[in-house]
Design an enzyme around this catalytic site. Structure first.
Site, short mmCIF file in Angstrom:
data_model
loop_
_atom_site.label_atom_id
_atom_site.label_comp_id
_atom_site.label_asym_id
_atom_site.label_seq_id
_atom_site.Cartn_x
_atom_site.Cartn_y
_atom_site.Cartn_z
N GLY A 95 0.67 -1.40 0.22
CA GLY A 95 0.00 -0.05 -0.04
C GLY A 95 0.90 1.22 -0.04
N TYR A 158 -6.75 7.17 0.84
CA TYR A 158 -6.33 6.01 1.53
C TYR A 158 -7.28 5.46 2.40
CZ TYR A 158 -3.46 3.32 4.89
OH TYR A 158 -2.62 2.38 5.55
#
Length: 252
Positions: A95, A158
């Protein structure tokens, strides 16, 4: 050696008699991903990691792969399967962040985070599922974040990407559960890593005040949860989201 023999003599078996699995951890060159890979390797599993840069831990097969590129994902899985056999445990951890307030967030800031955190996780899960179906066994574990539950100013992209992992996992759980495949999510809170070590002391103190346990988590807190979900003892757990956040996200 028979299975019975193995169960009677585990003195030299690092898995303690459990089945050694082929494990893939994406984003496994640093931070939580690296710690997860190290834990599986220490337990005697055949472990591979993917990353765009950085080195894999000792004893782990490191494969260069940008999970936003479908061709690279396919090539990585092919290399891992040739070395370790079909992936049986997938930990989708890779990520990125592109933090900024929404009025300043560009389409590129949004898209890059979604492409890596959400679409990249979809891509590796999709590639892993078919061999898992043939083998009638699989563990898919997505690494989300407490931010996906709570939200966070400056992290619209996010938070959205991490929240989406739960819907993905639960849909997968329904699709492939009958084939012996589980799909779960772990949502870490503030964990002590190289990234958090760079935060100002007053900022860390502020985070600790919000956490009922009054401390940041350790990578071991997360890796223990991952190892549990990957093991036989968690075979009846699927579609779950397990917070590892010291209580920060309670009620969400």
């Amino acid at each position: 050696m028979t299975d019975a023999d193995q169960s009677q003599d585990n003195s030299t078996d690092p898995t303690g008699g459990a089945t050694a699995r082929s494990v893939l951890v994406t984003g496994g060159s640093r931070g939580i991903g690296r710690a997860i890979a190290e834990r599986f390797a220490a337990a005697g599993h055949r472990v591979a990691t993917t990353s765009r840069s950085g080195e894999a831990p000792a004893g782990v097969l490191g494969v260069r792969c940008d999970i936003t590129d479908a061709g690279q994902v396919e090539a990585a899985f092919t290399q891992i399967e040739e070395a370790h056999g079909p992936v049986e445990v997938l930990v989708a951890n890779a990520g990125i962040t592109k933090d900024t307030l929404v009025l300043r967030m560009t389409d590129e800031d949004w898209q890059q985070v979604i492409d890596t955190n959400l679409t990249g996780s979809f891509r590796v899960a999709k590639r892993a599922v078919r061999p898992m179906i043939r083998g009638r066994f699989g563990r898919i574990i997505f690494i989300s974040s407490v931010v996906g539950l709570l939200g966070s100013a400056g992290q619209v992209n996010y938070a959205a990407s991490k929240a989406g992992l739960l819907g993905m996992a639960r849909s997968l759980a329904r699709e492939v559960g009958s084939r012996g495949i589980t799909a779960n999510v772990i949502a870490p809170g503030f964990i002590e890593t190289d990234m958090t070590a760079e935060l100002a002391d007053d900022l860390v103190a502020g985070y600790k005040k919000q956490i009922p346990l009054g401390r940041l988590g350790a990578t071991e807190d997360v890796t223990a949860a991952v190892e549990f979900l990957a093991g036989d003892a968690a075979g009846y757990i699927t579609g779950a989201q397990i917070p590892v956040d010291g209580g920060l996200g309670m009620g969400h």
